[in-house]
Scaffold this motif. Structure first.
Motif, PDB file in Angstrom:
ATOM      1  N   PRO A 192      17.272  -8.572  51.950  1.00 39.40           N
ATOM      2  CA  PRO A 192      15.854  -8.496  51.588  1.00 39.40           C
ATOM      3  C   PRO A 192      15.147  -7.206  52.009  1.00 39.40           C
ATOM      4  O   PRO A 192      13.933  -7.184  52.059  1.00 39.40           O
ATOM      5  CB  PRO A 192      15.268  -9.691  52.329  1.00 39.40           C
ATOM      6  N   PHE A 193      15.905  -6.179  52.343  1.00 41.60           N
ATOM      7  CA  PHE A 193      15.258  -4.938  52.787  1.00 41.60           C
ATOM      8  C   PHE A 193      15.573  -3.787  51.840  1.00 41.60           C
ATOM      9  O   PHE A 193      15.758  -2.667  52.272  1.00 41.60           O
ATOM     10  CB  PHE A 193      15.731  -4.561  54.192  1.00 41.60           C
ATOM     11  N   ASP A 194      15.664  -4.050  50.551  1.00 47.55           N
ATOM     12  CA  ASP A 194      16.122  -2.980  49.662  1.00 47.55           C
ATOM     13  C   ASP A 194      14.971  -2.218  49.022  1.00 47.55           C
ATOM     14  O   ASP A 194      15.109  -1.701  47.916  1.00 47.55           O
ATOM     15  CB  ASP A 194      17.068  -3.539  48.595  1.00 47.55           C
ATOM     16  N   MET A 195      13.843  -2.120  49.724  1.00 48.49           N
ATOM     17  CA  MET A 195      12.701  -1.399  49.130  1.00 48.49           C
ATOM     18  C   MET A 195      13.019   0.029  48.712  1.00 48.49           C
ATOM     19  O   MET A 195      12.443   0.501  47.742  1.00 48.49           O
ATOM     20  CB  MET A 195      11.521  -1.334  50.088  1.00 48.49           C
ATOM     21  N   PRO A 196      13.874   0.766  49.414  1.00 51.66           N
ATOM     22  CA  PRO A 196      14.125   2.143  48.953  1.00 51.66           C
ATOM     23  C   PRO A 196      14.707   2.187  47.548  1.00 51.66           C
ATOM     24  O   PRO A 196      14.519   3.162  46.834  1.00 51.66           O
ATOM     25  CB  PRO A 196      15.105   2.688  49.969  1.00 51.66           C
ATOM     26  N   ILE A 197      15.438   1.144  47.168  1.00 50.24           N
ATOM     27  CA  ILE A 197      16.001   1.150  45.818  1.00 50.24           C
ATOM     28  C   ILE A 197      15.148   0.282  44.904  1.00 50.24           C
ATOM     29  O   ILE A 197      14.856   0.659  43.785  1.00 50.24           O
ATOM     30  CB  ILE A 197      17.454   0.639  45.825  1.00 50.24           C
ATOM     31  N   ALA A 198      14.736  -0.876  45.394  1.00 44.03           N
ATOM     32  CA  ALA A 198      13.845  -1.814  44.714  1.00 44.03           C
ATOM     33  C   ALA A 198      13.792  -1.647  43.210  1.00 44.03           C
ATOM     34  O   ALA A 198      12.870  -1.066  42.664  1.00 44.03           O
ATOM     35  CB  ALA A 198      12.433  -1.702  45.300  1.00 44.03           C
ATOM     36  N   GLU A 199      14.777  -2.185  42.548  1.00 46.67           N
ATOM     37  CA  GLU A 199      14.918  -1.920  41.125  1.00 46.67           C
ATOM     38  C   GLU A 199      13.662  -2.249  40.341  1.00 46.67           C
ATOM     39  O   GLU A 199      13.241  -1.479  39.479  1.00 46.67           O
ATOM     40  CB  GLU A 199      16.101  -2.711  40.584  1.00 46.67           C
ATOM     41  N   SER A 200      13.032  -3.385  40.635  1.00 47.71           N
ATOM     42  CA  SER A 200      11.894  -3.773  39.806  1.00 47.71           C
ATOM     43  C   SER A 200      10.661  -2.937  40.099  1.00 47.71           C
ATOM     44  O   SER A 200       9.730  -2.931  39.314  1.00 47.71           O
ATOM     45  CB  SER A 200      11.596  -5.257  39.997  1.00 47.71           C
ATOM     46  N   GLU A 201      10.632  -2.233  41.228  1.00 51.75           N
ATOM     47  CA  GLU A 201       9.453  -1.415  41.524  1.00 51.75           C
ATOM     48  C   GLU A 201       9.708   0.063  41.233  1.00 51.75           C
ATOM     49  O   GLU A 201       8.969   0.705  40.521  1.00 51.75           O
ATOM     50  CB  GLU A 201       9.062  -1.579  42.997  1.00 51.75           C
ATOM     51  N   LEU A 202      10.772   0.587  41.830  1.00 48.64           N
ATOM     52  CA  LEU A 202      11.006   2.036  41.754  1.00 48.64           C
ATOM     53  C   LEU A 202      12.221   2.359  40.891  1.00 48.64           C
ATOM     54  O   LEU A 202      12.929   3.325  41.175  1.00 48.64           O
ATOM     55  CB  LEU A 202      11.233   2.594  43.157  1.00 48.64           C
ATOM     56  N   THR A 203      12.450   1.590  39.891  1.00 48.52           N
ATOM     57  CA  THR A 203      13.668   1.684  39.070  1.00 48.52           C
ATOM     58  C   THR A 203      14.919   1.711  39.943  1.00 48.52           C
ATOM     59  O   THR A 203      15.573   0.727  40.090  1.00 48.52           O
ATOM     60  CB  THR A 203      13.652   2.871  38.094  1.00 48.52           C
ATOM     61  N   MET A 204      15.253   2.831  40.546  1.00 49.27           N
ATOM     62  CA  MET A 204      16.427   2.816  41.414  1.00 49.27           C
ATOM     63  C   MET A 204      16.147   3.628  42.678  1.00 49.27           C
ATOM     64  O   MET A 204      17.075   4.059  43.360  1.00 49.27           O
ATOM     65  CB  MET A 204      17.614   3.396  40.646  1.00 49.27           C
ATOM     66  N   GLY A 205      14.882   3.870  42.969  1.00 47.25           N
ATOM     67  CA  GLY A 205      14.543   4.612  44.184  1.00 47.25           C
ATOM     68  C   GLY A 205      15.186   5.986  44.204  1.00 47.25           C
ATOM     69  O   GLY A 205      15.224   6.677  43.187  1.00 47.25           O
ATOM     70  N   TYR A 206      15.734   6.350  45.339  1.00 50.61           N
ATOM     71  CA  TYR A 206      16.289   7.704  45.455  1.00 50.61           C
ATOM     72  C   TYR A 206      17.539   7.886  44.624  1.00 50.61           C
ATOM     73  O   TYR A 206      18.052   8.991  44.499  1.00 50.61           O
ATOM     74  CB  TYR A 206      16.558   8.051  46.929  1.00 50.61           C
ATOM     75  N   LEU A 207      18.077   6.805  44.054  1.00 47.07           N
ATOM     76  CA  LEU A 207      19.280   6.945  43.220  1.00 47.07           C
ATOM     77  C   LEU A 207      18.946   7.151  41.752  1.00 47.07           C
ATOM     78  O   LEU A 207      19.839   7.326  40.940  1.00 47.07           O
ATOM     79  CB  LEU A 207      20.140   5.690  43.341  1.00 47.07           C
ATOM     80  N   THR A 208      17.642   7.132  41.415  1.00 44.70           N
ATOM     81  CA  THR A 208      17.254   7.118  40.008  1.00 44.70           C
ATOM     82  C   THR A 208      17.949   8.180  39.180  1.00 44.70           C
ATOM     83  O   THR A 208      18.465   7.915  38.101  1.00 44.70           O
ATOM     84  CB  THR A 208      15.739   7.297  39.894  1.00 44.70           C
TER      85      THR A 208
END
Lengths: 394, 219, 336
Positions: free
Chosen positions: C217-233
């Motif tokens: 439950p700590f995947d905010m850096p990637i958070a697909e539904s919010e930041l598409t893929m975060g730093y991996l975009t």
């Protein structure tokens, strides 16, 4: 804050404040949580959204214009494509509007079939919501559970109408005689497929089961509550001002259900409750829909037991020319009030068809409700409104 | 019924329509009359269970706001283009006597019961403008933007009348009757092929339930 | 043995272990996740059970075009995945798989691990900043904030173990857990630290590990539904594969650390000293697998938290509890 006020503050403050302009973040039209082609131009200060401007219309197909060159029978094909997760539910108000114009009424059995299929469509739509909303919050597993159960609903719809998403099953004065078993068996039949009623009962068992499962897995989950309780509260007066209807309105404490107040389908012969919650937050909007699936399943069970026998169509003229007049016909779509204002000038085609689509109104509250939300809340709030882009753009 | 169909297409249509509609119209007409009285509106039309209240465009915002005390839910706002110059669809029958105008429609509903009415204001087609509901009803913003781009109606007081559906550089108002449906110009709708032969068939061949699937099929 | 030869053998062994381990964990996640969701999961690749699915995925990723955005800072953009990968692999140097099965038994083993593993923040921040994408930037910043917040409970939980063990060497910590704690009916009983009063540390450590891994439950850096893929975009092809492998490799690494610190590492009851080098790796792998499964299980069950809730959890709950825990452990250590 104006620049002047900013300067004033920085002068009075001991340390010099840095002016940090808000970042413009373009969310969509291709984004995992916009359910299609919605675009939000958000001004963000860090994680906080200060202003948001929704941009819609990427899927505008001009159905209102197209309807002016389609006959009434052909428009049925268009309208079930507006809200495609519940295609049947948006067919019904239109066809009943035309029936009102024509002065015909569908036989009781056809009305019951319409009612059963509308409720099945409602369950299918709510199951999509129950599966996709946890996904917005990061929980991937409910997606599979709920979508799997939706297959049973879609199979039932396909069995009767031949189409999973776009039934195109309503005719003025009744429903299309059934080609028994939809695309699965080619046998000719002029009624519901054999064994359909029993299969519907079995499917309702599954629906009640999945509601309980989702309750255990999602609704009682502490993390889900942390993310949704008290988030995106829509007060009653704002909901009415922005024309929110359906579950979104009922979660704000308004017991308003067109199934009870409008007289399109024989819902008055069925015993069911309107699900209402008072909080108006994302959690209430979510839980309310689960309750609605339970109520729909109650409706289907009773309808299946009570369905009268008789013909599926009443006599209508071969060429459908509605008399002159204007009718507004509305029904309870899974997402709220779905209405058609049909302006007839006595021709085969309507002079003007205004489509009151549900998600359009439900979504129009976005700029108001997203002010000062965090980006994670933006996703949670947007998802809880349960919109379909085809329904927004028509 | 005030606006009875004067050009019946078939005999059965009219008879059935009148029979069906005559039942509840009385009570509904009374309700509509009371509302007209209360709001000081111009009049009302009740047909097919649908109440339309005719409103003076100068008192548009005032009337709607007053009506919202009783009919709380703002449902939708749109317009109708009554025009002689019809590019798409069938024109009005008595096209010569038609008074060219826009009708702005706004539907309000009660959330207590089935009450609801469509408020109609007739405005000039050459210089179409009406006061905006946006300052008092936030939800009207999008509906007015849609009506603005589709019909070219100016909503005075709406601060955000930018295109909603259409691209920013789009020219024209697509829902005007005079606006051609370009794809239809290029290639006629094949659906017409299904429809055209039909009038030659016996007009009111009462289709019994068994064979009636030919009607509207493959549409 | 020749120093260089030994070095090369160890390098190849570690690299081989990390890469195959990551593939196995990816497969486990695919398969376990699908079964939890009522699906079958990979089925066709590799004839049976879809065992070759991670390999096939990897090959597919290698073939893909290695895109970099126009505005990207190419050097940093290209370097970032390798920084992340490097920090993960370096951890394995000091993890003991047996009394002698260790890359290099540093005296400051745990210190080295915590230092080198936090280098991955740098890589993630580099990726987020250099991508020239707002989502990436926000993901990178979230990752930095999150990793800094959770580095503290991680270190504090490990410190409690170090206090109890009295050594920072990873091998020393394992040995401290194989010591006889008490004797019942003539049988010497040794207990891992988990059962020797470190259960609070263990829970805090595992929560922090999940946060460090940026997994639900700590995947905010990637958070697909919010930041598409975060730093991996913006990443694709081989560089994305590096991040991807790095994530699973660090899952193994952190599980190995937790296994060593709390579950007794390679030590198992009833194993004679002479066989420890042979049996040790197997025991260790079992313990790692157990912890990896727990992490996978969490991911497929829970939704994600919000950024502020995550910070509140760290600063208001985990860190004070971890500090109090160290105090209690230290008092026990001094008094008894």
């Amino acid at each position: 804050m104006t620049d002047l006020a900013m300067i004033h503050r920085s002068e009075s403050a001991v340390s010099i404040e840095l002016q940090t302009p808000d970042m413009t973040l373009n969310i969509g039209p291709q984004h995992p949580s916009t359910h299609g082609v919605l675009r939000l131009i958000a001004k963000v200060a860090g994680e906080r959204v200060t202003d948001v401007e929704p941009v819609i219309g990427y899927m505008h197909r001009g159905y209102e214009k197209l309807s002016e060159v389609r006959t009434y029978a052909q428009i049925t094909t268009l309208v079930n494509r507006i809200d495609w997760v519940a295609g049947f539910a948006s067919e019904v108000p239109f066809i009943i509007g035309v029936e009102k114009l024509m002065g015909v009424e569908a036989p009781p059995r056809a009305q019951y079939i319409r009612m059963i299929l509308t409720e099945l469509a409602r369950m299918a739509s709510h199951l999509v919501f129950m599966s996709s909303y946890p996904l917005e919050l990061g929980a991937t597993t409910p997606l599979m559970y709920a979508l799997r159960e939706r297959e049973y609903i879609l199979e039932l719809i396909e069995e009767v109408t031949g189409g999973r998403f776009h039934p195109n099953f309503n005719r003025v004065g009744g429903v299309k005689p059934v080609y028994g078993g939809g695309s699965m068996t080619k046998k000719w039949s002029l009624d519901l497929p054999e064994g359909f009623l029993q299969r519907a009962r079995d499917a309702m068992d599954r629906m009640e089961q999945i509601c309980d499962d989702i309750d255990t897995l999602v609704s009682d989950n502490e993390l889900i509550k942390m993310r949704t309780v008290g988030i995106g509260v829509i007060p009653r007066d704002k909901a009415l001002e922005y024309g929110l209807t359906g579950p979104n309105l009922r979660a704000s404490g308004v017991a308003y259900d067109l199934r009870k107040v409008e007289n399109l389908l024989p819902y008055d012969e069925i015993d069911f409750d309107i699900a209402v919650r008072q909080g108006g937050d994302c959690y209430d909007r979510y839980v309310l829909r689960i309750e609605e699936v339970r109520q729909s399943s109650r409706i289907v069970r009773q309808a299946v037991d009570q369905i009268p026998s008789g013909p599926l169509q009443t006599k209508v003229p071969r060429v459908l020319k509605a008399p002159r007049g204007q009718v507004y016909s509305r029904g309870e779509n899974p997402k709220g009030e779905f209405g058609y204002h049909i302006v007839s000038e006595g021709a085969r085609m309507p002079y003007r068809l205004k489509i009151r689509s549900t998600s359009f109104s439900n979504l129009s509250i976005l700029p108001w409700i997203l002010q000062d939300a965090l980006i994670p809340d933006l996703v949670a709030i947007m998802g809880s409104l349960d919109f379909v882009l085809g329904d927004v753009d028509r | 019924m005030s606006d009875t169909p004067d050009t019946p297409t078939t005999e059965t249509d009219v008879v059935e329509a009148a029979e069906h509609d005559g039942v509840e119209t009385g009570a509904l007409q009374q309700w509509a009359d009371a509302l007209v009285e209360e709001l000081g509106a111009l009049g009302s039309t009740v047909e097919f269970d649908t109440v339309r209240i005719h409103v003076d465009p100068a008192r548009w915002v005032e009337t709607i706001n007053q009506a919202r005390k009783k009919l709380e839910l703002f449902s939708w706002l749109s317009a109708i283009d009554w025009s002689k110059d019809v590019e798409v669809g069938d024109p009005v029958d008595d096209v010569d006597t038609l008074e060219e105008r826009f009708e702005v429609l706004c539907r309000l509903s009660s959330v207590e019961n089935a009450d609801g009415a469509i408020f109609v204001a007739v405005i000039d087609r050459e210089n179409p403008f009406i006061d905006s509901l946006m300052p008092t009803i936030g939800g009207a913003e999008w509906h007015e933007r849609e009506a603005h781009e589709m019909f070219g109606i100016d909503f005075v007081g709406n601060t955000n009348l930018i295109p909603l559906y259409l691209p920013d550089d789009f020219i024209g108002n697509p829902l005007l009757k005079s606006y051609p449906l370009l794809s239809r110009e290029v290639k006629p709708w094949p659906g017409d092929v299904d429809v055209e032969p039909m009038p030659e068939l016996p007009e009111i061949e009462a289709t019994d339930d068994v064979e009636s699937d030919t009607e509207g099929e493959e549409s | 043995m020749n120093f260089w030869l030994e070095l090369i053998i160890k390098l190849v062994a570690i690299l081989g272990f990390v890469l195959t381990g990551a593939l196995v964990v990816i497969y486990a996640e695919l398969k376990a996740g699908s079964h939890m969701q009522g699906r079958i999961g990979p089925y066709y690749a590799g004839v049976r059970w879809g065992w070759a699915q991670p390999l096939a995925d990897g090959l597919k990723f290698l073939q893909k075009e290695d895109l970099s955005p126009t505005g990207a800072d190419r050097t940093i953009y290209g370097l970032a995945p390798y920084v992340v990968m490097m920090s993960t692999i370096a951890v394995f140097v000091v993890i003991p798989f047996g009394p002698d099965m260790v890359g290099r038994d540093l005296d400051l083993g745990i210190y080295f691990i915590l230092a080198i593993s936090s280098l991955s923040v740098l890589g993630i921040l580099m990726a987020g900043w250099s991508s020239a994408n707002k989502y990436s930037l926000m993901g990178g910043l979230r990752a930095a904030a999150q990793l800094i917040a959770y580095e503290l409970p991680l270190v504090l939980a490990a410190a409690a173990v170090v206090v109890q063990a009295g050594t920072m060497s990873m091998n020393g910590i394992v040995l401290a857990q194989s010591e006889t704690w008490f004797t019942v009916a003539g049988i010497d009983v040794a207990m891992p630290f988990l059962l020797k009063g470190q259960i609070i540390s263990f829970i805090i450590f595992m929560i922090a590990v999940v946060a460090e891994l940026s997994r639900i439950p700590f995947d905010m850096p990637i958070a697909e539904s919010e930041l598409t893929m975060g730093y991996l975009t913006e990443y694709s092809g081989i560089r994305f594969t590096m991040f991807f492998l790095g994530e699973y490799a660090s899952m193994i690494a952190f599980s190995a650390i937790a296994a060593t610190l709390f579950l007794g590492g390679y030590a198992a009851p009833g194993v004679p000293d002479g066989l420890a080098n042979l049996v040790g790796p197997g025991v260790m792998l079992l313990k790692i697998a157990l912890l990896v499964f727990v992490i996978i299980w969490i991911r497929w069950t829970w939704p994600r938290l919000r950024e502020d809730q995550l910070q509140r959890l760290a600063w208001f709950w985990l860190i004070p509890i971890a500090l109090a825990n160290i105090a209690v452990v230290a008092i026990f250590k001094v008094v008894f």
